[in-house]
Design an enzyme around this catalytic site. Structure first.
Site, short mmCIF file in Angstrom:
data_model
loop_
_atom_site.label_atom_id
_atom_site.label_comp_id
_atom_site.label_asym_id
_atom_site.label_seq_id
_atom_site.Cartn_x
_atom_site.Cartn_y
_atom_site.Cartn_z
N GLU A 114 -5.53 9.67 4.33
CA GLU A 114 -5.20 8.26 4.08
C GLU A 114 -5.65 7.35 5.21
O GLU A 114 -5.60 6.13 5.07
CB GLU A 114 -3.69 8.11 3.80
N ASP A 172 3.97 5.84 13.85
CA ASP A 172 2.53 5.94 13.99
C ASP A 172 1.98 4.53 14.07
O ASP A 172 2.01 3.83 13.06
CB ASP A 172 1.90 6.76 12.87
N ARG A 182 0.83 -1.21 0.00
CA ARG A 182 0.00 0.00 0.00
C ARG A 182 0.86 1.27 0.00
O ARG A 182 0.39 2.35 -0.31
CB ARG A 182 -0.99 -0.03 1.17
N GLU A 184 7.47 -5.50 6.42
CA GLU A 184 7.84 -4.20 6.97
C GLU A 184 8.26 -4.29 8.43
O GLU A 184 9.02 -3.46 8.91
CB GLU A 184 6.67 -3.23 6.74
N GLN A 244 8.75 13.97 8.03
CA GLN A 244 9.05 12.70 8.69
C GLN A 244 10.45 12.84 9.30
O GLN A 244 11.13 13.83 9.03
CB GLN A 244 8.99 11.54 7.67
#
Ligand SMILES: *[C@@H]1O[C@H](CO)[C@@H](O)[C@H](O)[C@H]1NC(C)=O
Ligand SMILES: *[C@@H]1O[C@H](CO)[C@@H](O)[C@H](O)[C@H]1NC(C)=O
Ligand SMILES: *[C@@H]1O[C@H](CO)[C@@H](O)[C@H](O)[C@H]1NC(C)=O
Ligand SMILES: *[C@@H]1O[C@H](CO)[C@@H](O)[C@H](O)[C@H]1NC(C)=O
Ligand SMILES: *[C@@H]1O[C@H](CO)[C@@H](O)[C@H](O)[C@H]1NC(C)=O
Ligand SMILES: *[C@@H]1O[C@H](CO)[C@@H](O)[C@H](O)[C@H]1NC(C)=O
Ligand SMILES: *[C@@H]1O[C@H](CO)[C@@H](O)[C@H](O)[C@H]1NC(C)=O
Ligand SMILES: *[C@@H]1O[C@H](CO)[C@@H](O)[C@H](O)[C@H]1NC(C)=O
Ligand SMILES: *[C@@H]1O[C@H](CO)[C@@H](O)[C@H](O)[C@H]1NC(C)=O
Ligand SMILES: *[C@@H]1O[C@H](CO)[C@@H](O)[C@H](O)[C@H]1NC(C)=O
Ligand SMILES: *[C@@H]1O[C@H](CO)[C@@H](O)[C@H](O)[C@H]1NC(C)=O
Ligand SMILES: *[C@@H]1O[C@H](CO)[C@@H](O)[C@H](O)[C@H]1NC(C)=O
Length: 571
Positions: free
Chosen positions: A288, A321, A167, A520, A222
Site C-alpha cells: 500500500e 507510522d 483512503r 484524522e 497493530q
C-alpha cells in the site's frame, strides 16, 4: 507529495530494468508481490500507492497474470503507461466497490438518551451531524467476497463495520477501539459488537488480528486493543455467548504477542525479563506504500533493503507510522530501527490486555485462568518499572536493544531528549499505582514535557515532518492521556484532563465549522487546523476522531470555560 513522487520516478525507472521476480499466479499475491504490482506502482499509474492494491479482480488471478505477461513491454521492462491503464480497466473493478455501504439497523439520527448533558444548541447540532456520519462509514462486504475471496484483496468479514474513512476504506485494528467507543455513545451496541466480532473472526483465521482487513495487511498486527473492545462491548451488551466466544481468542492473541520474535528476553545483572516489541513478518515494500518504500531503499544493498522494509512494516505495526521515535537519526526515515526498540507503550498495552483477560476470566468464574494472567501482568509491571522507568525523568523510556542477533538481549533506556506521549502511556494502564509518589512524579513530568499545546496533546516535541510527531495531535492519544490523568493524576491531573478535553473539542469544532469535516489529526499549535506530514494527505471521515469526540462529550459535556482554566501547565 505529487512532485516528490514524479521526481523519484525519473530516478528509479532507470534502475529497475526487467528485475521481474518469479511469477506467481497465486491470487493472494497479485496484490502483494510480483511484476504486475511492481509495474503499476513504479509507473505511479495511480497517485496513491494504495489504490491498486484495493482493486477487486474481475477474473481469476492466473488469467490476469497471463495476460499481463503477454502485454508488450518497453525498454524499461514495463508496459507503456497507457497500455497498463487499459489493462487495469479491463481486469480490475473499482476500489471500494466490494465493501459496500450498509445501513446499520441500530442507527438513529436522534439516538435515545444522546449526550444528555450537552445542551448548547450548536454543539448538539454538531454532535448529531457527527452521529449521522456513522451512516457514511458503515460497510458490509459484498457477497462475492465471501463466495470468491480469491478475487478480492478485501478479507471476508461476517458482519457490518464502521471504517475510518477516505483512503482507509476497510476495517482497521486499533482504530476500531475508538470507533466502538463512539458507536456505543450513539447507542449502536449491535454495530459495535459486529465490528468486534469481525476482528475476532480475523484473529480466529490468522492467529492474530491483522493491521486491517486486506491481504496486504495480514503479516502484521497493530497495537493490541481487542481486549479493551471486548470489555467495552460486553459491558454494554452483557452477552455471555459473546464472551465465551471471545475469551479463548483473546488468550490466543496474548500468545501471539508473547512469542518470539515479538517477545524478547532482556538479560540484566539483576535477572531476566520478558518484554515485547513490534516485529512484522514482512521484508518487502509495503504494497500500500510500495513506491515510497521502494524509493526509501534506493542505493542500499539487498540485505540493507530487506532490513529497511522489515523495520518500515514493523513501524506500521506500531500504528505510529511514522515517528522520529523509530529512527536513529530523527530526521531520516531510512535510519528506521523499529525492531531494535522495545516500546514502553506496547508493553503497557500488553499489561492492560493481561489485566483485562484476568478480569474477564474472573467474571466467567475461571479463577485458574485469572490467576495465571494476573501473574503475567505482575511480571510485566515489574519489568516495565525496573527496566524502563527513569526516576530522574519521571517517565518510561523505550529500551534500545544492543545487538538484535543475540538472545537473550541486552538493552538500555533510549533516553534521548525528545518527549513522546508514548513515554507516559504506562500511566494509563496502572503501571504507577494510584496515589503513589510515582504517579504524581509522572503527572508532573507530563505537565512539564511540552506536549500539552494550545490545540491538544502533541504526539512529540520534535518536528520531523513525520505524521506521528510534533505538531500533530491524534484523537486516540488525547483519549488515552485524558483517562490516564483522570485516573492517576490526582486533583491536578483531573483538572488538566478537563481542560485538554475542552481544548480538543474546541479544535474539532472549529475545524468542522471551517471545512464540514472531521479529520484524522489536528495541529497542536493552531486549534481547528488539520494536521499534516507523512506519506499521504490528511484524511477526513474520521472514525476514531468521531469516536473520541462523542465519548468526550458524553463523559465531560461541553464546557468551553474549562479550556481557559489556569492549570499546572506553564504556557
Ligand atoms: C498457476 O496456474 C496454473 C494454471 O492454472 C497451474 O497449473 C499452476 O500450478 C499455478 N502455479 C502456481 C504457483 O500457483
Ligand atoms: C502514468 O500515468 C499516470 C496517470 O496519468 C501519471 O500520473 C504518471 O505520472 C504516469 N507515469 C509515468 C512514469 O509517466
Ligand atoms: C488522486 O486521484 C484521485 C482520483 O484519481 C483524485 O480524486 C485525487 O484528487 C488525486 N489526489 C491528488 C493528491 O492528486
Ligand atoms: C457483489 O456480489 C455479487 C454476487 O456475488 C456479484 O455479482 C457482484 O459482482 C459483486 N460486486 C462486486 C463489486 O464485487
Ligand atoms: C479456563 O480457561 C482455560 C483457557 O481458556 C480453559 O482451558 C479452561 O478449560 C477454563 N476452565 C474452566 C473451569 O472453564
Ligand atoms: C520468558 O519467556 C520464556 C518463553 O515463554 C519462558 O521460558 C521464560 O521462563 C520467561 N522468562 C521470564 C523471566 O519470565
Ligand atoms: C507473510 O507471512 C507468511 C507466513 O509467515 C510468509 O510465508 C510470507 O513470506 C510473508 N510475506 C512476506 C512478504 O514477507
Ligand atoms: C539518511 O540515512 C541514510 C542511511 O544512513 C544515508 O545514506 C542518507 O544519506 C541519509 N540522508 C540524509 C538526507 O541525511
Ligand atoms: C540518559 O542516560 C545516561 C546514562 O544513564 C545519562 O548519563 C544521561 O543523562 C541520560 N540522558 C537523559 C536525557 O535522560
Ligand atoms: C515543521 O518542519 C517543516 C519542515 O521544515 C516546516 O515546513 C513546518 O513549518 C514545521 N512546523 C512547525 C509547526 O514548526
Ligand atoms: C449530567 O448532568 C447531571 C445533572 O447535572 C449530573 O448529575 C451528571 O453527573 C452529569 N453526567 C455527566 C456524564 O456528566
Ligand atoms: C477562551 O480564550 C479564547 C482566547 O484565548 C477566547 O477566544 C474565548 O472566548 C475564551 N473562552 C471563554 C469561554 O472564556
Amino acid at each position: 507529495m505529487a512532485s516528490l513522487r514524479v521526481f523519484g520516478l525519473i530516478l528509479l525507472l532507470a534502475a529497475v530494468g526487467a528485475s521481474a521476480q518469479q511469477r506467481t499466479n497465486n491470487s493472494q499475491t497479485i496484490w502483494t508481490s510480483g511484476p504486475l504490482l511492481e509495474a503499476v506502482e513504479l509507473l505511479a499509474v495511480f497517485n496513491d500507492s494504495k489504490t491498486f492494491v484495493d482493486l477487486p479482480l474481475l477474473r481469476d488471478a492466473a488469467t490476469v497474470d497471463a495476460s499481463f505477461n503477454a502485454l508488450p513491454k518497453e525498454a524499461n521492462g514495463f508496459p507503456a503507461n497507457s497500455t497498463l491503464q487499459d489493462f487495469l480497466a479491463a481486469n480490475f473493478g473499482t476500489a471500494g466497490s466490494d465493501f459496500e455501504s450498509a445501513a446499520p439497523d441500530d442507527f438513529s439520527s436522534q439516538p435515545e438518551d444522546f449526550l444528555p448533558n450537552v445542551t448548547d444548541p450548536s454543539i448538539r447540532q454538531w454532535a448529531l451531524q457527527v452521529n449521522d456520519l456513522w451512516q457514511d462509514l458503515c460497510r458490509e462486504v459484498n457477497q462475492s467476497v465471501m463466495e470468491q475471496p480469491q478475487l478480492h484483496s478485501l478479507l471476508p468479514l461476517p458482519g457490518i463495520t464502521a471504517v475510518p474513512g477516505d483512503r482507509f476504506k476497510e476495517l482497521y485494528y486499533w482504530d476500531s477501539f475508538w470507533v466502538i467507543k463512539g458507536l456505543l455513545v450513539s447507542g449502536m451496541t449491535e454495530t459495535a459488537m459486529s465490528e468486534v466480532r469481525n476482528l475476532l473472526s480475523l484473529l480466529e483465521t490468522y492467529g492474530h488480528v491483522p493491521n486491517g482487513a486486506r491481504v496486504y495487511y495480514i503479516n502484521r498486527s497493530q497495537p493490541p486493543m481487542l481486549s479493551n473492545m471486548v470489555l467495552a462491548v460486553n459491558e454494554a451488551a452483557q452477552d455471555d455467548d459473546f464472551l465465551a466466544y471471545a475469551m479463548p481468542l483473546l488468550v490466543s492473541e496474548h500468545d501471539y504477542w508473547t512469542s518470539e520474535p515479538k517477545q524478547v528476553t532482556v538479560a540484566t545483572a539483576g535477572g531476566s525479563y520478558n518484554l515485547s516489541r513490534f516485529y512484522a513478518d514482512w521484508f518487502a515494500p509495503r504494497p500500500e506504500s510500495y513506491l515510497e518504500d521502494y524509493q526509501s531503499a534506493q542505493g542500499m544493498s539487498p540485505s540493507q533493503q530487506k532490513q529497511l522494509w522489515h523495520d518500515l512494516a514493523s513501524g506500521a505495526e506500531s500504528g505510529m507510522d511514522f515517528t522520529s521515535r523509530w529512527f536513529s537519526n530523527p530526521d531520516n526515515i531510512t535510519t528506521i530501527q523499529t525492531t531494535r526498540i522495545i516500546p514502553a507503550e506496547l508493553n503497557a498495552y500488553l499489561y492492560q490486555m493481561e489485566t483485562n483477560i484476568a478480569d474477564l476470566a474472573d467474571q466467567m468464574g475461571n479463577s485458574t485462568l485469572a490467576a495465571s494472567f494476573r501473574g503475567f501482568a505482575a511480571a510485566r509491571k515489574e519489568a516495565i518499572n525496573t527496566l524502563m522507568y527513569s526516576e530522574a525523568a519521571g517517565k518510561w523510556f523505550d529500551l534500545l536493544i544492543e545487538d538484535i542477533t543475540q538472545s537473550p538481549v541486552s538493552a538500555s533506556q533510549h533516553n534521548n531528549t525528545i518527549s513522546y506521549v508514548s513515554q507516559y502511556i504506562p500511566l494509563w494502564v496502572g503501571i504507577a499505582d494510584e496515589g503513589s509518589a510515582q504517579a504524581q512524579a509522572v503527572t508532573q513530568s507530563f505537565f512539564d514535557s511540552g506536549l500539552i499545546q494550545p490545540g491538544g496533546i502533541s504526539t512529540s516535541t520534535y518536528n520531523s515532518t513525520q505524521q506521528w510527531d510534533f505538531p500533530n495531535c491524534w484523537a486516540p492519544l488525547q483519549d488515552i492521556m485524558v483517562e490516564a490523568l483522570t485516573s492517576y493524576g490526582g486533583e491536578q491531573g483531573q483538572r488538566e484532563a478537563e481542560k485538554i478535553v475542552q481544548i480538543w473539542l474546541n479544535s474539532n469544532y472549529l475545524g468542522f465549522q471551517e471545512t464540514g469535516f472531521m479529520v484524522e489529526k489536528y495541529d497542536a499549535v493552531t486549534p481547528g487546523i488539520p494536521g499534516a506530514g507523512g506519506e499521504y494527505t490528511v484524511q477526513s471521515g474520521f472514525g476514531w476522531t468521531n469516536g473520541v469526540m462523542l465519548s468526550f462529550l458524553n463523559t465531560f459535556g461541553w464546557n468551553p470555560e474549562a479550556a481557559n482554566m489556569t492549570t499546572a501547565v506553564a504556557e
